[in-house]
Design a protein around this motif. Structure first.
Motif, mmCIF file in Angstrom:
data_model
loop_
_atom_site.group_PDB
_atom_site.id
_atom_site.type_symbol
_atom_site.label_atom_id
_atom_site.label_comp_id
_atom_site.label_asym_id
_atom_site.label_seq_id
_atom_site.Cartn_x
_atom_site.Cartn_y
_atom_site.Cartn_z
ATOM 1 N N LEU A 245 -44.951 6.507 -93.176
ATOM 2 C CA LEU A 245 -44.093 7.151 -92.186
ATOM 3 C C LEU A 245 -44.811 7.397 -90.859
ATOM 4 N N SER A 246 -46.093 7.086 -90.786
ATOM 5 C CA SER A 246 -46.861 7.382 -89.576
ATOM 6 C C SER A 246 -46.297 6.670 -88.352
ATOM 7 N N LYS A 247 -46.172 5.351 -88.437
ATOM 8 C CA LYS A 247 -45.675 4.577 -87.306
ATOM 9 C C LYS A 247 -44.151 4.584 -87.273
ATOM 10 N N ARG A 248 -43.526 4.382 -88.425
ATOM 11 C CA ARG A 248 -42.067 4.287 -88.500
ATOM 12 C C ARG A 248 -41.378 5.531 -87.965
ATOM 13 N N SER A 249 -41.899 6.715 -88.342
ATOM 14 C CA SER A 249 -41.207 7.970 -88.049
ATOM 15 C C SER A 249 -42.015 8.917 -87.173
ATOM 16 N N ASN A 250 -43.100 8.429 -86.561
ATOM 17 C CA ASN A 250 -43.947 9.265 -85.698
ATOM 18 C C ASN A 250 -44.466 10.499 -86.430
ATOM 19 N N LEU A 251 -44.921 10.291 -87.665
ATOM 20 C CA LEU A 251 -45.417 11.395 -88.482
ATOM 21 C C LEU A 251 -46.824 11.100 -89.004
ATOM 22 N N PRO A 252 -47.775 10.760 -88.113
ATOM 23 C CA PRO A 252 -49.116 10.418 -88.610
ATOM 24 C C PRO A 252 -49.817 11.580 -89.297
ATOM 25 N N GLY A 253 -49.498 12.810 -88.891
ATOM 26 C CA GLY A 253 -50.145 13.959 -89.510
ATOM 27 C C GLY A 253 -49.561 14.354 -90.849
ATOM 28 N N LEU A 254 -48.404 13.806 -91.206
ATOM 29 C CA LEU A 254 -47.789 14.134 -92.491
ATOM 30 C C LEU A 254 -48.561 13.511 -93.640
ATOM 31 N N ARG A 255 -49.192 12.371 -93.376
ATOM 32 C CA ARG A 255 -49.909 11.605 -94.394
ATOM 33 C C ARG A 255 -48.988 11.301 -95.568
ATOM 34 N N SER A 256 -47.999 10.476 -95.301
ATOM 35 C CA SER A 256 -47.026 10.145 -96.338
ATOM 36 C C SER A 256 -46.687 8.666 -96.280
ATOM 37 N N GLY A 257 -46.751 8.030 -97.445
ATOM 38 C CA GLY A 257 -46.379 6.631 -97.564
ATOM 39 C C GLY A 257 -46.107 6.309 -99.020
ATOM 40 N N PHE A 258 -46.097 5.037 -99.325
ATOM 41 C CA PHE A 258 -45.902 4.652 -100.724
ATOM 42 C C PHE A 258 -46.485 3.269 -100.970
ATOM 43 N N VAL A 259 -46.721 2.994 -102.239
ATOM 44 C CA VAL A 259 -47.090 1.668 -102.724
ATOM 45 C C VAL A 259 -45.961 1.225 -103.649
ATOM 46 N N ALA A 260 -45.572 -0.042 -103.552
ATOM 47 C CA ALA A 260 -44.506 -0.554 -104.409
ATOM 48 C C ALA A 260 -44.843 -1.974 -104.841
ATOM 49 N N GLY A 261 -44.315 -2.365 -106.012
ATOM 50 C CA GLY A 261 -44.525 -3.733 -106.465
ATOM 51 C C GLY A 261 -44.734 -3.822 -107.962
ATOM 52 N N ASP A 262 -45.686 -4.647 -108.361
ATOM 53 C CA ASP A 262 -45.974 -4.977 -109.752
ATOM 54 C C ASP A 262 -46.123 -3.708 -110.602
ATOM 55 N N ALA A 263 -45.260 -3.553 -111.602
ATOM 56 C CA ALA A 263 -45.228 -2.330 -112.404
ATOM 57 C C ALA A 263 -46.521 -2.128 -113.197
ATOM 58 N N GLN A 264 -47.109 -3.196 -113.715
ATOM 59 C CA GLN A 264 -48.341 -3.057 -114.491
ATOM 60 C C GLN A 264 -49.496 -2.604 -113.606
ATOM 61 N N LEU A 265 -49.573 -3.161 -112.403
ATOM 62 C CA LEU A 265 -50.625 -2.741 -111.477
ATOM 63 C C LEU A 265 -50.456 -1.277 -111.093
ATOM 64 N N LEU A 266 -49.214 -0.859 -110.822
ATOM 65 C CA LEU A 266 -48.981 0.528 -110.421
ATOM 66 C C LEU A 266 -49.231 1.498 -111.566
ATOM 67 N N GLN A 267 -49.007 1.067 -112.797
ATOM 68 C CA GLN A 267 -49.299 1.927 -113.945
ATOM 69 C C GLN A 267 -50.790 2.238 -114.014
ATOM 70 N N GLN A 268 -51.611 1.226 -113.809
ATOM 71 C CA GLN A 268 -53.062 1.432 -113.823
ATOM 72 C C GLN A 268 -53.531 2.197 -112.591
ATOM 73 N N PHE A 269 -52.888 1.926 -111.449
ATOM 74 C CA PHE A 269 -53.234 2.641 -110.223
ATOM 75 C C PHE A 269 -52.879 4.126 -110.356
ATOM 76 N N LEU A 270 -51.763 4.426 -111.008
ATOM 77 C CA LEU A 270 -51.399 5.822 -111.260
ATOM 78 C C LEU A 270 -52.453 6.503 -112.123
ATOM 79 N N LEU A 271 -52.960 5.808 -113.139
ATOM 80 C CA LEU A 271 -54.016 6.368 -113.975
ATOM 81 C C LEU A 271 -55.235 6.716 -113.124
ATOM 82 N N TYR A 272 -55.613 5.806 -112.236
ATOM 83 C CA TYR A 272 -56.748 6.067 -111.340
ATOM 84 C C TYR A 272 -56.473 7.298 -110.485
#
Length: 401
Positions: A245-272
């Motif tokens: 949301l930093s560039k899209r919504s002019n909210l660089p100080g909010l520190r908010s975004g997301f990761v999306a895609g391969d479910a198996q990769l995100l499952q392991q990334f969530l564990l990390y």
């Protein structure tokens, strides 16, 4: 201490501070900074009421995975923006909120790179966002760069790398729209990346934080997940995208975004991330939900940038060689002298700060650096300041000729 820390390069802005310290700018001219890509437009009006209404949420520990409502909101935005289907994008499996793309890009490399394998490689565009490099080095990988040159529309030519590099590759970074070039990848570009990923068994990480700052309202940039859909890759295998949301919504100080895609990769990334301790506060989640649900402020944001590109482009076009970018908020002009000298002398004479291109790039084995002879101009200041900066740059360029 971790000995890999010694491999890290100074951050571009550390180099810039040293470059500027050697000169004294004219005090009668107010300073204008075009060096850092920090949005200066006002935050959306809906943010303040949410802060007042939900401030009590700061008293709760948030979950690492984020609330289902936020993940559903993000998934709905992805479906609208990138022509995905709600049945193919599961908010519970394919989406993970993060505290901005910088944090997530760094953490993802730590989770993905297997340093027990011989000589792991991370492939990165060149020029590049320095987090790609630093994260790879600290994860124990070698970074191999692919130049993004003007003769190829500033798209990294992946086919130029030898098979020996791809055989060791574990992670490929893409950035579209590109930083600092603004170049947008085509479906053919994505298809090549995916064919290589399948052939050599590596992950493709696409940094898309500039995806909503495009010039033509009828031609929003293609994204990696949309490319997956068009290529019949409905499970998004080997693919993750990073949005913010930093560039899209002019909210660089909010520190908010997301990761999306391969479910198996995100499952392991969530564990990390469960051990990493980087949960998004519930208050931030509430603001994020509102931001991802609203497009009016994003469209208005684009119009502000488009006005600046039009005004600055008209002033600088007679004096500097550049292409107006398809997306993003940077200009990437060639300089008539060395880019460091250009930045230093411009600051000394006109009190305008720009970033030398070589600070954003690495030289190849022959010493050629795709950032040499270019500077990055971030058109993030208000329109009047951008026009004033462009006029001062034009005056400076005239002294060089």
């Amino acid at each position: 201490m971790n000995p890999r820390l010694n491999q890290l390069h100074p951050y571009p802005f550390e180099k810039l501070r040293a470059l500027k310290a050697a000169v004294t700018p004219p005090s009668q001219l107010p300073h204008i900074a075009l060096s850092i890509g920090e949005p200066q437009h006002p935050v959306p009006e809906f943010v303040a009421p949410i802060l007042q209404q939900h401030s009590a949420m700061l008293g709760n520990y948030p979950t690492t995975k984020g609330g289902l409502a936020l993940r559903e909101t993000i998934a709905a935005w992805l479906c609208r923006r990138f022509n995905l289907t709600a049945t193919g994008l599961d908010p519970d499996r394919h989406v993970l909120p993060v505290n901005g793309t910088r944090e997530a890009l760094f953490a993802f490399s730590q989770a993905i790179i297997d340093s027990s394998q011989p000589a792991p490689v991370v492939v990165s565009p060149n020029p590049f966002y320095q987090i790609y490099e630093g994260a790879a080095l600290l994860a124990g990988a070698e970074v191999v760069f692919v130049d993004a040159q003007s003769e190829h529309g500033f798209i990294p030519q992946l086919q130029s790398l030898p098979e020996s590099v791809w055989q060791r590759c574990q992670l490929l970074h893409l950035c579209s729209p590109g930083n600092p070039t603004g170049a947008v990848m085509s479906l053919d570009d994505y298809q090549l990346a995916l064919e290589l990923a399948d052939r050599y068994n590596f992950v493709v990480a696409s940094d898309e934080c500039y995806s909503e700052l495009y010039r033509d309202e009828l031609k929003p940039p293609l994204g990696l997940l949309d490319a997956c859909r068009q290529l019949g890759r409905d499970d998004f295998s080997r693919c993750v995208v990073f949005h913010s949301l930093s560039k899209r919504s002019n909210l660089p100080g909010l520190r908010s975004g997301f990761v999306a895609g391969d479910a198996q990769l995100l499952q392991q990334f969530l564990l990390y991330r469960t051990y990493h301790g980087c949960s998004m506060s519930e208050l931030t989640q509430q603001i994020s939900q509102a931001a991802w649900s609203d497009e009016a402020h994003v469209s208005a944001n684009r119009q502000l940038y488009n006005a600046k590109f039009a005004a600055v482009g008209e002033i600088l076009a007679p004096l500097l060689d550049f292409n107006l970018p398809t997306a993003g908020f940077y200009l990437w002009p060639q300089t008539p002298i060395d880019d460091c000298d250009f930045a230093q002398q411009l600051f000394a004479q006109q009190h305008v700060t720009v970033l030398p291109g070589q600070y954003l790039s690495r030289p190849d084995g022959n010493g050629a650096n795709p950032g040499y002879g270019r500077v990055r101009l971030a058109l993030v200041a208000e329109l009047d300041d951008c026009i004033s900066a462009a006029q001062r740059i034009a005056q400076f360029c005239q002294t060089l000729s």
